[in-house]
Design a protein around this motif. Structure first.
Motif, PDB file in Angstrom:
ATOM      1  N   PRO A 147       0.350  -1.158   0.033  1.00 22.02           N
ATOM      2  CA  PRO A 147      -0.165   0.025  -0.320  1.00 22.02           C
ATOM      3  C   PRO A 147       1.062   1.833  -0.155  1.00 22.02           C
ATOM      4  O   PRO A 147       2.068   1.341   0.809  1.00 22.02           O
ATOM      5  CB  PRO A 147      -0.553   0.028   1.751  1.00 22.02           C
ATOM      6  CG  PRO A 147      -0.390  -1.288   1.716  1.00 22.02           C
ATOM      7  CD  PRO A 147       0.481  -2.325   1.641  1.00 22.02           C
ATOM      8  N   PHE A 183      -4.702   1.188   4.256  1.00 15.34           N
ATOM      9  CA  PHE A 183      -5.720   0.933   3.031  1.00 15.34           C
ATOM     10  C   PHE A 183      -7.031   0.645   2.602  1.00 15.34           C
ATOM     11  O   PHE A 183      -8.124   0.941   1.397  1.00 15.34           O
ATOM     12  CB  PHE A 183      -4.896  -0.285   1.841  1.00 15.34           C
ATOM     13  CG  PHE A 183      -4.294  -0.327   0.623  1.00 15.34           C
ATOM     14  CD1 PHE A 183      -4.280   0.056  -0.450  1.00 15.34           C
ATOM     15  CD2 PHE A 183      -5.787  -1.515   0.172  1.00 15.34           C
ATOM     16  CE1 PHE A 183      -4.234   0.389  -1.326  1.00 15.34           C
ATOM     17  CE2 PHE A 183      -6.077  -1.317  -1.691  1.00 15.34           C
ATOM     18  CZ  PHE A 183      -5.030  -0.961  -1.720  1.00 15.34           C
ATOM     19  N   ALA A 199      -6.892   4.515  -4.207  1.00 14.27           N
ATOM     20  CA  ALA A 199      -5.703   4.286  -3.448  1.00 14.27           C
ATOM     21  C   ALA A 199      -4.632   4.474  -4.329  1.00 14.27           C
ATOM     22  O   ALA A 199      -5.037   3.671  -5.758  1.00 14.27           O
ATOM     23  CB  ALA A 199      -6.785   2.620  -2.972  1.00 14.27           C
TER      24      ALA A 199
END
Length: 203
Positions: free
Chosen positions: A113, A125, A134
């Motif tokens: 992440p 995340f 993201a």
């Protein structure tokens, strides 16, 4: 929310007496989070992109598949959360079952992440997905590098929720997009969709 609650929709759509798909029992370990990309030859052939978030695989249907070319913006439509064991699933879902058709594991690996807030502080995340953007780095056998998922339609007013999956970067001379799904081979068994279908999913 517990995995059993997250998997309620997944389990409600399937008859595990008929399908080889896992019902979901595995708990997450301490290792890096996993990802998997499966090719699913169902009513329409598509790619399923799945990222481990806690105790489930968050899932998106990507009609054209993920690309390693930063110029390609790929539509990604959310589907129900899947169990962690689905990372290994390859076989034939019986006709008449939800998602009936053949599945192969096109790529898999771990991911890192990378999401941060405006002050540069790391963001969880799950939280970054909830906010609609993201970023992450894939360490797969085929896909490697930084990617982003961005929600551009939130599913309100009767519209289908939709995201874009994009390879981050300024461009690569060796980028090749995504291969023909019917010629692609599984990273797990080396088989094509046709071979898995002919063998009834047996390894």
């Amino acid at each position: 929310m517990a995995a059993d609650d997250r998997l309620r929709e997944y389990r409600g759509k399937r008859d595990f007496g008929r399908t080889m798909e896992p019902s979901g029992q595995r708990a997450p370990g301490d290792e890096a989070p996993r990802f998997v990309v499966q090719i699913h030859d169902a009513r329409r052939t598509h790619f399923d992109f799945r990222l481990q978030v806690g105790d489930v695989l968050k899932s998106w249907s990507v009609p054209k598949g993920p690309s390693d070319d930063p110029h390609d913006k790929r539509l990604a439509v959310p589907t129900e959360d899947h169990p962690l064991e689905y990372e290994h699933f390859e076989g034939v879902i019986p006709k008449g079952e939800y998602g009936g058709g053949t599945v192969i594991v096109w790529d898999r690996g771990t991911y890192e992440p990378l999401s941060h807030d405006r002050r540069g502080r790391p963001v969880g995340f799950a939280e970054s997905l909830e906010h609609g953007h993201a970023t992450f780095r894939l360490y797969g056998e085929k896909l490697r590098g930084e990617y982003a998922l961005t929600r551009f339609r939130d599913g309100r007013d009767g519209e289908e929720e939709a995201w874009l999956l994009v390879r981050k970067g300024t461009g690569r001379t060796d980028a090749h997009g995504t291969p023909d799904p019917h010629r692609a081979r599984s990273v797990r068994t080396g088989r094509t969709l046709a071979q898995v279908a002919a063998e009834g999913g047996e390894e």
